[in-house]
Design a protein around this motif. Structure first.
Motif, mmCIF file in Angstrom:
data_model
loop_
_atom_site.group_PDB
_atom_site.id
_atom_site.type_symbol
_atom_site.label_atom_id
_atom_site.label_comp_id
_atom_site.label_asym_id
_atom_site.label_seq_id
_atom_site.Cartn_x
_atom_site.Cartn_y
_atom_site.Cartn_z
ATOM 1 N N LEU A 162 0.827 -1.194 0.000
ATOM 2 C CA LEU A 162 0.000 0.000 0.000
ATOM 3 C C LEU A 162 0.866 1.251 0.000
ATOM 4 C CD1 LEU A 162 -2.629 -0.934 2.774
ATOM 5 C CD2 LEU A 162 -2.806 -1.323 0.294
ATOM 6 N N GLU A 163 0.328 2.299 -0.583
ATOM 7 C CA GLU A 163 0.938 3.628 -0.467
ATOM 8 C C GLU A 163 0.084 4.429 0.504
ATOM 9 O OE1 GLU A 163 2.336 7.434 -3.234
ATOM 10 O OE2 GLU A 163 1.418 5.670 -4.149
ATOM 11 N N ALA A 164 0.684 4.829 1.617
ATOM 12 C CA ALA A 164 -0.072 5.469 2.689
ATOM 13 C C ALA A 164 -0.762 6.732 2.200
ATOM 14 C CB ALA A 164 0.846 5.788 3.862
ATOM 15 N N THR A 165 -1.996 6.929 2.647
ATOM 16 C CA THR A 165 -2.738 8.158 2.358
ATOM 17 C C THR A 165 -2.892 9.012 3.617
ATOM 18 O OG1 THR A 165 -4.837 6.993 2.731
ATOM 19 C CG2 THR A 165 -4.001 7.064 0.474
ATOM 20 N N ASP A 176 -1.470 -12.218 7.392
ATOM 21 C CA ASP A 176 -1.081 -11.352 6.281
ATOM 22 C C ASP A 176 -0.004 -10.365 6.712
ATOM 23 O OD1 ASP A 176 -3.025 -12.430 4.517
ATOM 24 O OD2 ASP A 176 -4.554 -11.227 5.509
ATOM 25 N N GLN A 177 0.943 -10.147 5.810
ATOM 26 C CA GLN A 177 1.922 -9.084 5.986
ATOM 27 C C GLN A 177 1.638 -8.000 4.956
ATOM 28 O OE1 GLN A 177 5.964 -10.451 5.993
ATOM 29 N NE2 GLN A 177 5.665 -11.805 7.750
ATOM 30 N N VAL A 178 1.618 -6.774 5.412
ATOM 31 C CA VAL A 178 1.280 -5.643 4.551
ATOM 32 C C VAL A 178 2.423 -4.638 4.581
ATOM 33 C CG1 VAL A 178 -0.386 -3.817 4.057
ATOM 34 C CG2 VAL A 178 -1.164 -5.980 5.070
ATOM 35 N N LYS A 179 2.955 -4.343 3.399
ATOM 36 C CA LYS A 179 4.003 -3.334 3.267
ATOM 37 C C LYS A 179 3.339 -1.998 2.987
ATOM 38 C CE LYS A 179 8.084 -2.127 0.497
ATOM 39 N NZ LYS A 179 8.979 -2.578 -0.595
ATOM 40 N N VAL A 180 3.681 -0.995 3.785
ATOM 41 C CA VAL A 180 3.085 0.335 3.641
ATOM 42 C C VAL A 180 4.192 1.315 3.297
ATOM 43 C CG1 VAL A 180 1.741 2.155 4.718
ATOM 44 C CG2 VAL A 180 1.285 -0.241 5.312
ATOM 45 N N ILE A 181 4.142 1.865 2.076
ATOM 46 C CA ILE A 181 5.106 2.884 1.643
ATOM 47 C C ILE A 181 4.646 4.222 2.206
ATOM 48 C CG2 ILE A 181 6.171 3.993 -0.351
ATOM 49 C CD1 ILE A 181 5.545 1.434 -1.931
ATOM 50 N N GLN A 194 4.502 -2.730 17.933
ATOM 51 C CA GLN A 194 3.387 -2.014 18.539
ATOM 52 C C GLN A 194 2.208 -2.022 17.569
ATOM 53 O OE1 GLN A 194 3.410 -0.803 21.739
ATOM 54 N NE2 GLN A 194 5.397 -1.844 21.810
ATOM 55 N N PRO A 195 0.966 -2.056 18.081
ATOM 56 C CA PRO A 195 -0.199 -2.036 17.191
ATOM 57 C C PRO A 195 -0.344 -0.669 16.525
ATOM 58 C CG PRO A 195 -0.889 -1.944 19.488
ATOM 59 C CD PRO A 195 0.586 -2.193 19.501
ATOM 60 N N ALA A 196 -0.607 -0.702 15.229
ATOM 61 C CA ALA A 196 -0.697 0.538 14.466
ATOM 62 C C ALA A 196 -1.823 0.427 13.449
ATOM 63 C CB ALA A 196 0.621 0.828 13.761
ATOM 64 N N GLN A 197 -2.263 1.610 12.992
ATOM 65 C CA GLN A 197 -3.335 1.690 12.001
ATOM 66 C C GLN A 197 -2.914 2.640 10.898
ATOM 67 O OE1 GLN A 197 -7.570 2.392 13.191
ATOM 68 N NE2 GLN A 197 -7.374 4.300 12.022
ATOM 69 N N VAL A 198 -3.293 2.295 9.663
ATOM 70 C CA VAL A 198 -2.986 3.173 8.544
ATOM 71 C C VAL A 198 -3.933 2.859 7.395
ATOM 72 C CG1 VAL A 198 -1.273 1.622 7.522
ATOM 73 C CG2 VAL A 198 -1.134 4.067 7.060
ATOM 74 N N ARG A 199 -4.243 3.880 6.629
ATOM 75 C CA ARG A 199 -5.000 3.713 5.381
ATOM 76 C C ARG A 199 -4.046 3.932 4.221
ATOM 77 N NH1 ARG A 199 -8.733 5.982 8.856
ATOM 78 N NH2 ARG A 199 -10.808 4.994 8.882
ATOM 79 N N GLY A 200 -4.311 3.196 3.144
ATOM 80 C CA GLY A 200 -3.441 3.351 1.997
ATOM 81 C C GLY A 200 -4.074 2.833 0.729
ATOM 82 N N ARG A 201 -3.474 3.211 -0.404
ATOM 83 C CA ARG A 201 -3.967 2.780 -1.699
ATOM 84 C C ARG A 201 -3.076 1.656 -2.225
ATOM 85 N NH1 ARG A 201 -7.425 5.435 -4.685
ATOM 86 N NH2 ARG A 201 -7.051 7.317 -3.427
ATOM 87 N N LYS A 202 -3.696 0.620 -2.743
ATOM 88 C CA LYS A 202 -2.972 -0.534 -3.238
ATOM 89 C C LYS A 202 -2.047 -0.163 -4.382
ATOM 90 C CE LYS A 202 -3.624 -5.243 -4.973
ATOM 91 N NZ LYS A 202 -4.638 -6.275 -5.374
ATOM 92 N N VAL A 203 -0.821 -0.668 -4.295
ATOM 93 C CA VAL A 203 0.173 -0.437 -5.332
ATOM 94 C C VAL A 203 0.218 -1.670 -6.217
ATOM 95 C CG1 VAL A 203 2.605 -0.009 -5.845
ATOM 96 C CG2 VAL A 203 1.517 1.097 -3.873
ATOM 97 N N SER A 204 -0.036 -1.497 -7.513
ATOM 98 C CA SER A 204 0.002 -2.614 -8.443
ATOM 99 C C SER A 204 1.447 -2.991 -8.724
ATOM 100 C CB SER A 204 -0.703 -2.251 -9.759
ATOM 101 O OG SER A 204 -2.056 -1.933 -9.522
ATOM 102 N N ARG A 205 1.720 -4.309 -8.739
ATOM 103 C CA ARG A 205 3.084 -4.762 -8.996
ATOM 104 C C ARG A 205 3.292 -4.906 -10.484
ATOM 105 N NH1 ARG A 205 5.348 -8.843 -4.389
ATOM 106 N NH2 ARG A 205 4.734 -7.589 -2.600
#
Length: 218
Positions: free
Chosen positions: A146-149, A190-195, A207-218
């Motif tokens: 994901l690309e963080a928004t 699931d493992q989620v990479k957040v740019i 630590q527990p964290a929250q983030v929204r992001g847009r999916k990055v197409s590979r």
């Protein structure tokens, strides 16, 4: 909270390995006990059968073997041609057994099992290990990126990967990795990479964290 989903595949693999190796380990242990503590005795032959070139003898223990109640149980083994002929003629077969456990026994002329059980057990072990490796590989390469928004924020312990629509995702989970330009979150299995881009991450490792992001197409 997320450790159980991470560990359960390894627990299942360990259970499978134990179940696969248990019969061979039990057979090896009993043979060792018979070799070191076994005494010779006689079994009473109740049936003989030849299938192709293989010859089988079915016997039970007699009272002289100290069988107690075990003499009612029968055992079928593959034996050599000479032992087969003697069993048919004399209706007895020479055995070795454990005096304190007569049910653990072996015909003296029993045909060795050979290397087949070892090969089968080894192949089954290899299959489980390959399964684990493929599982880890697929999990790593199927990582959602994901690309963080927005900035990363702290949250209560949770494991969520929620699709919001329009390629947007909400992710809650523990932070596994922290880098200058991205983080990796663990949410259940699931493992989620957040740019991060221009956004910031004030949350520490594990630590527990929250983030929204847009999916990055590979």
């Amino acid at each position: 909270m997320s450790s159980k989903p991470r560990l359960w595949p390894f627990v299942v693999a360990a259970f499978l390995l134990v179940m696969i190796n248990l019969p061979l380990a039990h057979m090896t242990w009993n043979n060792h006990r018979l070799d070191t503590h076994g005494i010779e005795g006689v079994g009473q032959v109740s049936a003989t059968k030849q299938i192709g070139e293989k010859r089988f003898v079915t016997f039970h223990l007699d009272d002289g073997a100290g069988a107690g109640g075990a003499e009612e149980k029968t055992y079928t083994v593959e034996v050599t041609p000479e032992a087969f002929q003697r069993a048919e003629r004399d209706e007895t077969i020479a055995i070795v057994y454990l005096p304190d456990d007569p049910g653990t026994n072996r015909a003296l002329a029993q045909v060795p099992t050979g290397s087949l059980p070892w090969w089968l057990t080894g192949m089954a072990n290899l299959a489980v290990l390959v399964m684990v490796v493929l599982m880890l590989w697929s999990r790593r390469h199927a990582m959602l990126v994901l690309e963080a928004t927005e900035d990363v924020t702290r949250c209560k312990p949770d494991d969520t990967v929620l699709e919001l629509g329009g390629e947007l995702f909400l992710v809650r989970g523990d932070i596994l990795e922290i880098h200058d330009d991205y983080i990796v979150l663990q949410a259940n299995s699931d493992q989620v990479k957040v740019i991060l881009g221009e956004h910031h991450n004030p949350v520490g490792h594990q630590q527990p964290a929250q983030v929204r992001g847009r999916k990055v197409s590979r």
